[in-house]
Design a protein around this motif. Sequence first.
Motif, PDB file in Angstrom:
ATOM      1  N   SER A 155       0.875  -1.048   0.163  1.00 27.74           N
ATOM      2  CA  SER A 155      -0.122   0.093   0.046  1.00 27.74           C
ATOM      3  C   SER A 155       0.712   1.249   0.001  1.00 27.74           C
ATOM      4  O   SER A 155       0.618   2.275  -0.652  1.00 27.74           O
ATOM      5  N   TYR A 156       2.198   0.955   0.434  1.00 22.49           N
ATOM      6  CA  TYR A 156       3.195   2.180   0.642  1.00 22.49           C
ATOM      7  C   TYR A 156       3.329   2.722  -0.887  1.00 22.49           C
ATOM      8  O   TYR A 156       3.613   3.947  -1.042  1.00 22.49           O
ATOM      9  N   LEU A 157       3.564   1.571  -1.754  1.00 19.36           N
ATOM     10  CA  LEU A 157       3.925   1.714  -3.227  1.00 19.36           C
ATOM     11  C   LEU A 157       2.721   2.785  -3.885  1.00 19.36           C
ATOM     12  O   LEU A 157       3.202   3.745  -4.557  1.00 19.36           O
ATOM     13  N   ARG A 158       1.493   2.382  -3.559  1.00 23.36           N
ATOM     14  CA  ARG A 158       0.345   2.962  -4.130  1.00 23.36           C
ATOM     15  C   ARG A 158       0.376   4.374  -3.746  1.00 23.36           C
ATOM     16  O   ARG A 158       0.042   5.428  -4.555  1.00 23.36           O
ATOM     17  N   ASP A 159       0.642   4.638  -2.142  1.00 17.32           N
ATOM     18  CA  ASP A 159       0.563   6.033  -1.818  1.00 17.32           C
ATOM     19  C   ASP A 159       1.872   6.881  -2.667  1.00 17.32           C
ATOM     20  O   ASP A 159       1.725   7.942  -2.831  1.00 17.32           O
ATOM     21  N   LEU A 160       3.124   6.232  -2.511  1.00 18.41           N
ATOM     22  CA  LEU A 160       4.168   6.706  -3.031  1.00 18.41           C
ATOM     23  C   LEU A 160       4.028   7.355  -4.447  1.00 18.41           C
ATOM     24  O   LEU A 160       4.401   8.352  -5.212  1.00 18.41           O
ATOM     25  N   GLU A 161       3.108   6.315  -5.495  1.00 13.89           N
ATOM     26  CA  GLU A 161       2.766   6.923  -6.843  1.00 13.89           C
ATOM     27  C   GLU A 161       2.185   8.256  -6.950  1.00 13.89           C
ATOM     28  O   GLU A 161       2.434   8.781  -7.898  1.00 13.89           O
ATOM     29  N   LYS A 162       1.568   8.562  -5.900  1.00 15.92           N
ATOM     30  CA  LYS A 162       0.626   9.875  -6.028  1.00 15.92           C
ATOM     31  C   LYS A 162       1.649  11.258  -6.053  1.00 15.92           C
ATOM     32  O   LYS A 162       1.615  12.193  -6.195  1.00 15.92           O
ATOM     33  N   GLU A 163       2.931  10.777  -5.246  1.00 16.24           N
ATOM     34  CA  GLU A 163       3.821  11.782  -4.862  1.00 16.24           C
ATOM     35  C   GLU A 163       4.907  11.987  -6.003  1.00 16.24           C
ATOM     36  O   GLU A 163       5.844  12.831  -6.112  1.00 16.24           O
ATOM     37  N   LEU A 164       5.127  10.974  -7.180  1.00 19.86           N
ATOM     38  CA  LEU A 164       6.167  10.943  -8.224  1.00 19.86           C
ATOM     39  C   LEU A 164       5.924  11.773  -9.037  1.00 19.86           C
ATOM     40  O   LEU A 164       5.057  11.981  -9.893  1.00 19.86           O
ATOM     41  N   SER A 165       7.063  12.780  -9.343  1.00 17.61           N
ATOM     42  CA  SER A 165       7.041  13.610 -10.337  1.00 17.61           C
ATOM     43  C   SER A 165       7.833  13.205 -11.640  1.00 17.61           C
ATOM     44  O   SER A 165       8.205  13.952 -12.585  1.00 17.61           O
ATOM     45  N   PHE A 166       8.483  11.899 -11.609  1.00 14.63           N
ATOM     46  CA  PHE A 166       9.089  11.287 -12.750  1.00 14.63           C
ATOM     47  C   PHE A 166       8.249  10.394 -13.318  1.00 14.63           C
ATOM     48  O   PHE A 166       7.050   9.607 -12.900  1.00 14.63           O
ATOM     49  N   GLU A 167       8.693   9.675 -14.564  1.00 18.71           N
ATOM     50  CA  GLU A 167       7.761   8.731 -15.305  1.00 18.71           C
ATOM     51  C   GLU A 167       8.065   7.431 -14.829  1.00 18.71           C
ATOM     52  O   GLU A 167       9.150   7.131 -14.092  1.00 18.71           O
ATOM     53  N   PHE A 168       7.028   6.661 -14.589  1.00 15.93           N
ATOM     54  CA  PHE A 168       7.000   5.394 -13.973  1.00 15.93           C
ATOM     55  C   PHE A 168       6.193   4.584 -14.394  1.00 15.93           C
ATOM     56  O   PHE A 168       5.085   4.777 -15.130  1.00 15.93           O
ATOM     57  N   LYS A 169       6.383   3.162 -14.200  1.00 13.80           N
ATOM     58  CA  LYS A 169       5.620   2.043 -14.349  1.00 13.80           C
ATOM     59  C   LYS A 169       5.379   1.163 -13.092  1.00 13.80           C
ATOM     60  O   LYS A 169       6.170   0.874 -12.166  1.00 13.80           O
ATOM     61  N   SER A 170       3.986   1.120 -13.033  1.00 23.37           N
ATOM     62  CA  SER A 170       3.581   0.451 -11.741  1.00 23.37           C
ATOM     63  C   SER A 170       3.371  -1.089 -11.841  1.00 23.37           C
ATOM     64  O   SER A 170       2.650  -1.614 -12.746  1.00 23.37           O
ATOM     65  N   TYR A 171       3.931  -1.756 -10.811  1.00 24.26           N
ATOM     66  CA  TYR A 171       3.528  -3.259 -10.684  1.00 24.26           C
ATOM     67  C   TYR A 171       3.094  -3.345  -9.345  1.00 24.26           C
ATOM     68  O   TYR A 171       2.999  -2.585  -8.264  1.00 24.26           O
ATOM     69  N   ALA A 172       2.517  -4.671  -9.179  1.00 30.79           N
ATOM     70  CA  ALA A 172       1.902  -4.983  -7.728  1.00 30.79           C
ATOM     71  C   ALA A 172       2.950  -4.958  -6.758  1.00 30.79           C
ATOM     72  O   ALA A 172       2.643  -4.439  -5.744  1.00 30.79           O
ATOM     73  N   GLU A 173       4.223  -5.542  -6.955  1.00 28.74           N
ATOM     74  CA  GLU A 173       5.130  -5.681  -6.033  1.00 28.74           C
ATOM     75  C   GLU A 173       6.069  -4.599  -6.110  1.00 28.74           C
ATOM     76  O   GLU A 173       7.215  -4.592  -5.200  1.00 28.74           O
TER      77      GLU A 173
END
Length: 435
Positions: A260-278
């Motif tokens: 769940s920390y990863l999902r919260d982190l995604e909201k703050e990222l100002s870089f291009e990223f790819k999201s995976y479950a783990e």
Amino acid sequence: MNREGSKESRNESMVVTPWEVGGVIDYDRLLKEFGIHPFSEIIDKVPDPMHLMRRGLIFGHRDYDRIVEAMRSSKKWAVMSGFMPSGLPHFGHKMTMDEIVWHQRAGGFAHVAVADMEAHAVRGMSWEKVKKIGKLYLKSIAALGLKPRNCIMYFQSSANFVKDLAFELSSEVNWSELKAIYGFSSETTLAKMFVTSVQAADILHPQLSRFDGPKPVVVPVGADQDPHLRLTRDLAARVSIFAFEKIEGGVRIRSRKGNSYLRDLEKELSFEFKSYAEHIDVFGDYGEIVELVRKTEVEMGGFAFIPPSSTYHRFITGLTGGKMSSSKPESYISLFDDPKTAAKKVKRAITGGKGSAEEQRKFGGEPGKCAVFELFSIHLIKKDEELEEIKNRCKNGEQLCGQCKKLASQLVEEFLKDFQEKVESVNLGDYEIIC
Ligand code: TRP
Ligand code: SF4
């Protein structure tokens, strides 16, 4: 005791553990076995390196690159080390003190710990005694030039934030790990085990939010303390939320405390990223990404610790040969020795000289095996050229041990007189001190 799998360095001729040092120290072997990097590899990048670095007396490091980088930028960084007040401070402690002072001058915030809990737990000393001796350590480092600005001094037993952090860290350490790292046995007390977590907390506390959060921290120590550093570097990662792994073009980020920390982190990222479950793959500059993620972790209430850097200095030899030991007063010069008595000790020191003056003129002496030359190079002679001259004269048989001893005892006497006067005029009230 079964020491198999133990990460300490020990064979018939050399023992190096946090509680025991002995035998002939082979520094190259220490570097290899402990996985420490040679300091020579980085010295060229250090701005205006101190004499202990230039002379190879600081022989190893971990991650000192991070400190060099911080020195060169305007980013905050710190230096931290600790002293166990089990006896009066001597010239061995002075070496660490000089290193802290040098790093404070180079721009680091200085944290100085008095390891009174360790002295109580390991050496069985009374609280009264460790408090009294501990203050002498703090006055000593002040007299050696530590400035009140950009500095905090504390006794382990009085610093609740250190003890709380120690407890937090101890929940990530189990018995078999302690046994492997420190060689503890079933007779070891719980207090002796716990002070290893207190030391880890000493090392990591400069990164708590009360000190402005994650930052590079360098810990100058003797190589015997490296097991503590290895454990602390591991713990720094284990108690933090996010873990980093370099990938092509960026960083792979995992969470140690749930996705769940990863999902919260995604909201703050100002870089291009790819999201995976783990995990998340983030693309861009490694340093910038990691800095942003650490900042976000702190906002989430995590530690986001950066693994501490360290430097390792050589063990100082005793004046009587062998190791310097607080149980053998003739083997060391205490910073509180009467200057004249100390001068006499120097006159009796073991040197690298030959049996007779005649032999020495013919074959020369061995400055590399000489306690007096060691005093010159670590403490007494600041100018490299002067030291080099003594070394060459010794090797060529032009210098006799009597001359060296005369000079060394004079310098020791002058130094101690001046130092002890300075100690008298230190006012610990000028410092931020938790005691
Ligand atoms: N254990 C160290 C010694 O015996 C003292 C110490 C306590 C220390 N806390 C520390 C050293 C933190 C470096 C960093 O001398
Ligand atoms: Fe040591 Fe000086 Fe004697 Fe050489 S001449 S062995 S440096 S005391």
